[in-house]
Design an enzyme around this catalytic site. Structure first.
Site, PDB file in Angstrom:
ATOM      1  N   GLY A  46       3.959 -39.976 -23.256  1.00 43.30           N
ATOM      2  CA  GLY A  46       3.234 -41.436 -23.344  1.00 43.30           C
ATOM      3  C   GLY A  46       1.832 -41.268 -23.021  1.00 43.30           C
ATOM      4  CD  GLN A  51      -2.484 -42.569 -19.563  1.00 40.66           C
ATOM      5  OE1 GLN A  51      -1.721 -42.882 -20.292  1.00 40.66           O
ATOM      6  NE2 GLN A  51      -2.470 -41.641 -18.735  1.00 40.66           N
ATOM      7  CB  CYS A  94       0.565 -40.614 -14.613  1.00 45.25           C
ATOM      8  SG  CYS A  94      -0.692 -41.548 -15.266  1.00 45.25           S
ATOM      9  CG  LEU A  95      -0.252 -37.049 -19.736  1.00 49.03           C
ATOM     10  CD1 LEU A  95      -0.288 -37.590 -21.296  1.00 49.03           C
ATOM     11  CD2 LEU A  95       0.055 -35.945 -19.456  1.00 49.03           C
ATOM     12  CG  HIS A 136       4.142 -44.826 -16.762  1.00 47.16           C
ATOM     13  ND1 HIS A 136       4.144 -44.162 -15.861  1.00 47.16           N
ATOM     14  CD2 HIS A 136       3.007 -44.472 -17.270  1.00 47.16           C
ATOM     15  CE1 HIS A 136       3.038 -43.494 -15.599  1.00 47.16           C
ATOM     16  NE2 HIS A 136       2.115 -43.553 -16.627  1.00 47.16           N
ATOM     17  CD  GLU A 137       2.665 -44.218 -21.111  1.00 50.10           C
ATOM     18  OE1 GLU A 137       1.349 -44.475 -21.146  1.00 50.10           O
ATOM     19  OE2 GLU A 137       3.250 -43.259 -20.596  1.00 50.10           O
ATOM     20  CG  HIS A 140      -1.293 -46.444 -18.128  1.00 51.47           C
ATOM     21  ND1 HIS A 140      -2.300 -46.166 -17.023  1.00 51.47           N
ATOM     22  CD2 HIS A 140      -0.383 -45.678 -18.210  1.00 51.47           C
ATOM     23  CE1 HIS A 140      -1.784 -44.772 -16.495  1.00 51.47           C
ATOM     24  NE2 HIS A 140      -0.623 -44.671 -17.307  1.00 51.47           N
TER      25      HIS A 140
END
Ligand code: ZN
Length: 167
Positions: A46, A51, A94-95, A136-137, A140
């Protein structure tokens, strides 16, 4: 298509509220395409627009591609319209916070509404890992990361480990 740079926490842009996308233009479609390429290259399941430094309400997701064929999905102006009262905890990566995991408790399922890349409204229920990933996304897009959803003592422990992750 191109792979974009992924911002690393604590970049202040990861703490901002994102603006609605509105009309789905060719520019939005190009961004989504770059975000998917970036997500697959990372590799991740994701990725949200902030991000990659675009403060708009859009994220991409493909929860199963590591175990089978790719099924990329793009969520424009997503919102949660219903959620389970039952909570489940998942260790979330998380990236933007590479190298550490955070145990986050969230509703077990969510019903989400969004627009696709044709601008058409969509609605579907997400369960299991997809539910956690979608939430989660979506977090953001509101400037919230996993570290904001754990207890202070847990956050301190994670941050200690994060400081030792090579840049
Ligand atoms: Zn993330």
């Amino acid at each position: 298509m191109s792979v974009l740079e992924i911002l690393r926490w604590p970049d202040p842009r990861l703490g901002l509220q994102c603006a609605p996308v509105g009309a789905v233009t060719d520019e939005v479609r190009a961004l989504a395409s770059d975000m998917l390429e970036t997500m697959y290259a990372a590799p991740g399941r994701g990725l949200a627009a902030p991000q990659v430094a675009v403060l708009q309400r859009l994220f991409v997701m493909d929860v199963a591609w590591k175990d089978g064929p790719r099924s990329p999905e793009v969520f424009v102006d997503p919102e949660i319209v219903d959620a389970s009262t039952e909570l489940v905890e998942n260790d979330e990566g998380c990236l933007s916070i590479p190298g550490v995991l955070a145990g986050v408790s969230r509703p077990a399922w969510v019903e989400m509404r969004w627009h696709d890349l044709d601008g058409a409204p969509q609605q579907r229920r997400f369960d299991g890992f997809a539910a956690a990933c979608a939430q989660h996304e979506l977090d953001h897009l509101n400037g919230t990361v996993t570290l904001d959803r754990v207890a202070p003592a847990v956050r301190a422990t994670i941050l200690q480990a994060y400081r030792e992750v090579p840049v």
